[in-house]
Design a protein around this motif. Structure first.
Motif, PDB file in Angstrom:
ATOM      1  N   TYR A   1       0.873  -1.079  -0.038  1.00  0.00           N
ATOM      2  CA  TYR A   1       0.161  -0.002  -0.086  1.00  0.00           C
ATOM      3  C   TYR A   1       0.977   1.096   0.009  1.00  0.00           C
TER       4      TYR A   1
ATOM      5  N   TYR B   1      -8.319   0.514   7.519  1.00  0.00           N
ATOM      6  CA  TYR B   1      -8.548   1.204   6.216  1.00  0.00           C
ATOM      7  C   TYR B   1      -7.405   2.047   6.051  1.00  0.00           C
TER       8      TYR B   1
ATOM      9  N   ARG C   1     -10.235   5.106  -0.182  1.00  0.00           N
ATOM     10  CA  ARG C   1     -10.284   4.454   1.262  1.00  0.00           C
ATOM     11  C   ARG C   1      -9.906   2.780   0.938  1.00  0.00           C
ATOM     12  N   VAL C   2      -8.973   2.193   1.456  1.00  0.00           N
ATOM     13  CA  VAL C   2      -8.765   0.945   1.044  1.00  0.00           C
ATOM     14  C   VAL C   2      -8.950   0.134   2.394  1.00  0.00           C
ATOM     15  N   GLU C   3      -9.814  -1.238   2.223  1.00  0.00           N
ATOM     16  CA  GLU C   3      -9.678  -2.075   3.347  1.00  0.00           C
ATOM     17  C   GLU C   3      -8.717  -2.946   3.162  1.00  0.00           C
TER      18      GLU C   3
ATOM     19  N   ASN D   1      -7.061  -6.423   3.626  1.00  0.00           N
ATOM     20  CA  ASN D   1      -7.631  -7.654   4.069  1.00  0.00           C
ATOM     21  C   ASN D   1      -6.704  -8.796   4.630  1.00  0.00           C
TER      22      ASN D   1
ATOM     23  N   THR E   1      -6.037   5.440   3.841  1.00  0.00           N
ATOM     24  CA  THR E   1      -6.319   6.707   2.799  1.00  0.00           C
ATOM     25  C   THR E   1      -5.383   7.173   2.102  1.00  0.00           C
TER      26      THR E   1
ATOM     27  N   LYS F   1     -11.237  -3.906  11.381  1.00  0.00           N
ATOM     28  CA  LYS F   1     -11.126  -3.742  10.146  1.00  0.00           C
ATOM     29  C   LYS F   1      -9.947  -2.476  10.305  1.00  0.00           C
TER      30      LYS F   1
ATOM     31  N   GLU G   1      -6.909   4.009   9.745  1.00  0.00           N
ATOM     32  CA  GLU G   1      -8.265   3.926  10.594  1.00  0.00           C
ATOM     33  C   GLU G   1      -8.544   2.599  10.834  1.00  0.00           C
ATOM     34  N   SER G   2      -9.113   2.424  12.282  1.00  0.00           N
ATOM     35  CA  SER G   2      -9.373   0.938  12.369  1.00  0.00           C
ATOM     36  C   SER G   2     -11.046   1.070  12.711  1.00  0.00           C
ATOM     37  N   TYR G   3     -11.812   0.401  12.072  1.00  0.00           N
ATOM     38  CA  TYR G   3     -13.223   0.351  12.432  1.00  0.00           C
ATOM     39  C   TYR G   3     -13.931  -1.074  12.491  1.00  0.00           C
TER      40      TYR G   3
END
Ligand SMILES: Cc1cc2nc3c(=O)[nH]c(=O)nc-3n(C[C@H](O)[C@H](O)[C@H](O)COP(=O)(O)OP(=O)(O)OC[C@H]3O[C@@H](n4cnc5c(N)ncnc54)[C@H](O)[C@@H]3O)c2cc1C
Length: 323
Positions: A116, A130, A143-145, A147, A132, A128, A123-125
């Motif tokens: 990345y 993420y 914004r990328v998750e 995995n 930016t 998960k 950011e953790s949510y």
């Protein structure tokens, strides 16, 4: 098992560079429970870097090898691959700098894990993660998750605070060996150029030269102004294309990202690809003869006029001499 984050450190003149300290802050934000190691590679790191024990990480990993005496993407990439294979970290974090950009894609391909790049925020949510980052020449924020638990990440300079030193701290200092084959190319010589980019990223004052500075005379004016202000020169691609300077001075999407206290953009239109590298400046002053130039939309102060009139007037004011 505890997650392991390795930060690929860069250093200059005895100290880890600011991007390395920003990586420490980012690593702590990324995974608070992880063991964070700062990796420094070179020929004589222990001699070159003072205060090795005081950086706010769990351990320092020192790799010394004569082939690492100066940065070469071939040698550093191979050394990093060897470290990765020996330590099997969860995450490798480095700056989105010339060094980070040169070696992270090699490692990503060799160990087959995602990279990345140029991330600006984490950011953790709901368990998960993420990331930016800006895409399409800075026109969109993506914004990328994330995995996969294991990945490489390069961070955009000046987006995290530099982690302060911890006085009195005693880090574990671990020395590691890497076996690197002889390089396929060797350095024949180095020639000092008139202007170089060392210090540009951390400069407090930058005078930017664009296509509007037109020629050697314009470039000399910008250089003189930077000198008088105790700053340095950065450029747009327009100035690089004029052949007045080296691309290592370029600011923007494909150049460097800076966050000086003052940025004076001279004869620069304000294309988005340039702005993504300079809009973290605390104060932006634009000098441009076109009142509709987009640079005025981001500038704190704008001077509508010809750089060949305005810059000599500023120099005269600062220097008290006419040039
Ligand atoms: C994928 C991609 C990546 C890119 N990456 C970068 C990057 O990293 N950095 C970057 O800078 N660009 C980058 N570019 C190029 C970018 O799109 C612009 O072309 C470039 O920034 C324009 O440079 P400039 O503002 O100097 O020139 P111009 O856009 O030509 O602007 C020159 C300005 O000077 C003004 N001017 C002319 N004469 C005078 C005078 N005598 N006095 C005062 N003002 C004057 C004009 O009014 C004009 O506004 C990239 C482009 C692409 C497609």
């Amino acid at each position: 098992m505890k997650e392991k984050i390795i930060i690929l450190g860069e250093y200059q003149q005895g100290n880890p560079s600011s991007i390395t300290l920003e990586c420490i802050t980012a690593a702590k934000q990324l995974q608070r429970e992880a063991e964070i190691s700062l990796l420094l590679m070179g020929d004589e790191v222990k001699k070159d870097v003072s205060d090795l024990e005081q950086y706010d990480v769990d351990q320092m990993i020192i790799v010394e090898n004569p082939f690492l005496s100066r940065f070469s993407s071939e040698m550093y990439s191979k050394a990093l691959l060897s470290i990765w294979n020996q330590l099997q970290p969860t995450i490798l974090l480095c700056g989105h700098t010339d060094i980070g950009k040169a070696i992270s894609p090699y490692l990503s391909e060799k160990v087959d894990i995602p990279l990345y790049s140029n991330v600006e925020d984490f950011e953790s949510y709901e368990r998960k993660l993420y990331f930016t980052r800006s895409v399409y020449s800075g026109k969109l924020m993506e914004r990328v998750e994330v995995n996969e638990p294991t990945f490489l990440v390069t961070i955009k300079p000046k987006k995290w605070e530099a982690a302060p030193k911890k006085v009195g701290r005693k880090n574990i200092i671990r020395t590691m060996e890497v076996t690197i084959e002889k390089p396929i190319s060797s350095l024949i010589g180095l020639e000092q150029k008139k202007l170089d980019s060392v210090g540009l990223v951390d400069a407090k004052i930058i005078v930017g030269a664009g296509r509007g500075i037109q020629n050697e005379e314009g470039f000399a004016l910008v250089t003189k102004l930077a000198e008088l202000l105790g700053g340095t020169v950065g450029v747009s691609r327009g100035a690089v294309e004029l052949g007045l300077c080296d691309a290592t001075l370029q600011l923007g999407q494909t150049g460097k990202t800076v966050a000086p206290d003052l940025y004076i953009a001279c004869g620069i239109s304000g294309a988005i690809q340039h702005l993504v590298g300079v809009t973290s400046a605390k104060t932006i002053i634009a000098i441009n003869k076109d009142p509709k130039a987009p640079i005025f939309e981001v500038a704190d102060y704008g001077v509508i006029g010809d750089v060949f009139d305005i810059i000599p007037a500023l120099i005269k004011e600062l220097d008290n001499t006419t040039i």
